[in-house]
Design a protein around this motif. Sequence first.
Motif, PDB file in Angstrom:
ATOM      1  N   ALA A   1       0.840  -1.197   0.000  1.00  0.00           N
ATOM      2  CA  ALA A   1       0.000   0.000   0.000  1.00  0.00           C
ATOM      3  C   ALA A   1       0.874   1.245   0.000  1.00  0.00           C
ATOM      4  CB  ALA A   1      -0.938   0.007   1.206  1.00  0.00           C
ATOM      5  N   GLY A   2       0.336   2.299  -0.568  1.00  0.00           N
ATOM      6  CA  GLY A   2       0.980   3.604  -0.531  1.00  0.00           C
ATOM      7  C   GLY A   2       0.012   4.631   0.001  1.00  0.00           C
TER       8      GLY A   2
ATOM      9  N   ASP B   1      -1.619  -5.504  -5.816  1.00  0.00           N
ATOM     10  CA  ASP B   1      -1.357  -6.918  -5.553  1.00  0.00           C
ATOM     11  C   ASP B   1       0.110  -7.220  -5.831  1.00  0.00           C
ATOM     12  OD1 ASP B   1      -1.011  -7.155  -8.289  1.00  0.00           O
ATOM     13  OD2 ASP B   1      -2.937  -8.120  -8.647  1.00  0.00           O
ATOM     14  N   PRO B   2       0.573  -8.459  -5.590  1.00  0.00           N
ATOM     15  CA  PRO B   2       1.987  -8.793  -5.806  1.00  0.00           C
ATOM     16  C   PRO B   2       2.469  -8.581  -7.233  1.00  0.00           C
ATOM     17  CG  PRO B   2       0.948 -10.452  -4.424  1.00  0.00           C
ATOM     18  CD  PRO B   2      -0.143  -9.560  -4.908  1.00  0.00           C
ATOM     19  N   ASP B   3       1.555  -8.521  -8.209  1.00  0.00           N
ATOM     20  CA  ASP B   3       1.953  -8.277  -9.599  1.00  0.00           C
ATOM     21  C   ASP B   3       1.942  -6.799  -9.963  1.00  0.00           C
ATOM     22  OD1 ASP B   3       2.278 -11.016 -10.149  1.00  0.00           O
ATOM     23  OD2 ASP B   3       0.109 -11.241 -10.463  1.00  0.00           O
ATOM     24  N   GLY B   4       1.592  -5.946  -9.037  1.00  0.00           N
ATOM     25  CA  GLY B   4       1.586  -4.512  -9.300  1.00  0.00           C
ATOM     26  C   GLY B   4       0.279  -3.967  -9.824  1.00  0.00           C
ATOM     27  N   LEU B   5      -0.758  -4.786  -9.851  1.00  0.00           N
ATOM     28  CA  LEU B   5      -2.061  -4.312 -10.320  1.00  0.00           C
ATOM     29  C   LEU B   5      -2.820  -3.640  -9.181  1.00  0.00           C
ATOM     30  CD1 LEU B   5      -3.132  -7.400 -12.459  1.00  0.00           C
ATOM     31  CD2 LEU B   5      -2.085  -5.250 -13.240  1.00  0.00           C
ATOM     32  N   VAL B   6      -3.506  -2.576  -9.509  1.00  0.00           N
ATOM     33  CA  VAL B   6      -4.246  -1.831  -8.498  1.00  0.00           C
ATOM     34  C   VAL B   6      -5.442  -2.649  -8.028  1.00  0.00           C
ATOM     35  CG1 VAL B   6      -5.587   0.240  -8.021  1.00  0.00           C
ATOM     36  CG2 VAL B   6      -3.522   0.392  -9.423  1.00  0.00           C
TER      37      VAL B   6
ATOM     38  N   LEU C   1      -8.702   3.854   7.666  1.00  0.00           N
ATOM     39  CA  LEU C   1      -7.483   3.536   6.910  1.00  0.00           C
ATOM     40  C   LEU C   1      -6.854   2.249   7.424  1.00  0.00           C
ATOM     41  CD1 LEU C   1      -5.010   4.054   5.096  1.00  0.00           C
ATOM     42  CD2 LEU C   1      -4.179   5.649   6.845  1.00  0.00           C
ATOM     43  N   VAL C   2      -6.634   2.170   8.725  1.00  0.00           N
ATOM     44  CA  VAL C   2      -5.982   0.995   9.315  1.00  0.00           C
ATOM     45  C   VAL C   2      -6.844  -0.254   9.123  1.00  0.00           C
ATOM     46  CG1 VAL C   2      -5.260  -0.046  11.492  1.00  0.00           C
ATOM     47  CG2 VAL C   2      -4.655   2.337  10.984  1.00  0.00           C
ATOM     48  N   ARG C   3      -8.140  -0.122   9.329  1.00  0.00           N
ATOM     49  CA  ARG C   3      -9.037  -1.281   9.203  1.00  0.00           C
ATOM     50  C   ARG C   3      -9.007  -1.845   7.788  1.00  0.00           C
ATOM     51  NH1 ARG C   3     -13.949  -1.246   7.354  1.00  0.00           N
ATOM     52  NH2 ARG C   3     -14.199   1.016   7.658  1.00  0.00           N
ATOM     53  N   ARG C   4      -9.011  -0.975   6.784  1.00  0.00           N
ATOM     54  CA  ARG C   4      -9.028  -1.447   5.400  1.00  0.00           C
ATOM     55  C   ARG C   4      -7.669  -2.003   4.981  1.00  0.00           C
ATOM     56  NH1 ARG C   4     -12.651   2.698   1.834  1.00  0.00           N
ATOM     57  NH2 ARG C   4     -12.332   1.014   0.301  1.00  0.00           N
ATOM     58  N   LEU C   5      -6.592  -1.461   5.545  1.00  0.00           N
ATOM     59  CA  LEU C   5      -5.265  -2.025   5.268  1.00  0.00           C
ATOM     60  C   LEU C   5      -5.168  -3.450   5.795  1.00  0.00           C
ATOM     61  CD1 LEU C   5      -2.909   0.986   6.135  1.00  0.00           C
ATOM     62  CD2 LEU C   5      -3.213  -0.017   3.880  1.00  0.00           C
ATOM     63  N   LEU C   6      -5.620  -3.648   7.028  1.00  0.00           N
ATOM     64  CA  LEU C   6      -5.539  -4.971   7.633  1.00  0.00           C
ATOM     65  C   LEU C   6      -6.492  -5.959   6.961  1.00  0.00           C
ATOM     66  CD1 LEU C   6      -5.357  -3.950  11.412  1.00  0.00           C
ATOM     67  CD2 LEU C   6      -3.466  -4.638   9.909  1.00  0.00           C
ATOM     68  N   ALA C   7      -7.608  -5.464   6.460  1.00  0.00           N
ATOM     69  CA  ALA C   7      -8.612  -6.347   5.859  1.00  0.00           C
ATOM     70  C   ALA C   7      -8.093  -7.013   4.591  1.00  0.00           C
ATOM     71  CB  ALA C   7      -9.892  -5.570   5.555  1.00  0.00           C
ATOM     72  N   VAL C   8      -7.228  -6.313   3.838  1.00  0.00           N
ATOM     73  CA  VAL C   8      -6.719  -6.890   2.583  1.00  0.00           C
ATOM     74  C   VAL C   8      -5.350  -7.534   2.775  1.00  0.00           C
ATOM     75  CG1 VAL C   8      -8.048  -5.323   1.151  1.00  0.00           C
ATOM     76  CG2 VAL C   8      -5.738  -4.676   1.869  1.00  0.00           C
ATOM     77  N   GLY C   9      -4.887  -7.601   4.010  1.00  0.00           N
ATOM     78  CA  GLY C   9      -3.628  -8.294   4.289  1.00  0.00           C
ATOM     79  C   GLY C   9      -2.374  -7.489   4.016  1.00  0.00           C
TER      80      GLY C   9
END
Length: 413
Positions: A14-15, A29-34, A50-58
């Motif tokens: 994430a950025g 994702d690991p391939d660089g796709l948004v 912000l934190v909740r959504r970051l953690l939700a997608v791993g």
Amino acid sequence: MSVTPEAIPARACAGVDWAKDDHAICFIDPDGLVVERFTVPHTAAGLKTLVRRLLAVGVAEVGIERGDGPVVEALLQAELTVLVISPNQVKNLRSRYGSAGNKDDRFDAYVLADAVRTDRRRLTPLTRSTPATIALRSTVRARRDLVEHRVAAANQLRAHLQVVFPGVVGLFAALDSAVSLSFLERFPTQSKADWLTSKRLADWLGKLGYSGRVAPETLHQRLLDAPRGTTDDNAHAHTATTLAFVAVLRALTTQIDQLEDSVAAQLDVHPDRHIMTSLPRSGMLRAARLLAEIGDARGRFPTADSLACLAGVAPSTRQSGKVKAVTFRWSADHQLRDALCDFAGDSRHANPWADDLYQRARARGHDHPHAVRILGRAWASIIWRCWQDQLAYQPDRHQALQRVLNEQARKVA
């Protein structure tokens, strides 16, 4: 043992493009796709989202352009790895994805995320100093800001007095000294100062407890020799301006003194106090400032060169073909550079090795700031070693210093 690309697990990144009112976030994702883009407001609820959504997608690692502030605190509290990528690096990274170079918050969030994905080995996770060091840094910087405000106010008062009351400008050693401010409160205009004689001035200074080295007769003569100030009907209006500046300077001095007391109290109980106070001519304020700017997170500077580069005392080298240029390092931590150079410039008055290094730099044709930076780079290596080993500076174990002392002893003999 080097890490191969296959040994690094694929991961979502994430950025976060930080801003004053809201923040742009991009997941890839690991391939660089948004995977997703969104924004959150700069509020407590927004940071929780912000934190909740970051953690939700791993997401475990986040790229961001700054290493402090509420956003970083929220990420660290969620035990996320924060990777700081400076704005200059982001500016250069934009050219990877196009030649236009346009600035866009959503695009910068993607650039940060993709830099984490592709350049993870080059990035060092953010390491924070202890809360005690962060508090000391805040106090030290606040004091320095107030000192700069005091200098500015004193310059404004000086410019005002040079027009309406020139005699008091050079009367005492410093215009913002206690005795000078007291004089202006008692004699704010030329007309009131005309009442003074040598004896009256001596009596007034005696009541004030003046302990200066200049005789009252000399001070009175300075008043007489100076150009006359304003004595017309507008003198009262000028008095209000003078007293306003005096009040500001007194308030600033009081707050600076209180912050100095706070700095001293915080430094006394800091575990790294013995390291910085052992340096020559460090004093309480210099030691506190060095400690505050370097910090106590040892992982922040894995080598002495990393400290010297961030402090801006190591030159920047550019080479292309047969052309090689060694230039001033503009990209640096300016607070750290100022703290290290301030210490290095004064250390030469107490340390023969430092003075010898400085004088040899001047003999090669370098100006004073350049020579101080050369000395600062040498001190950076010594400070880093003491800092890493948590040992005080010991002159008898400083081999370069001992060589200089031995050479001086042989010359005397």
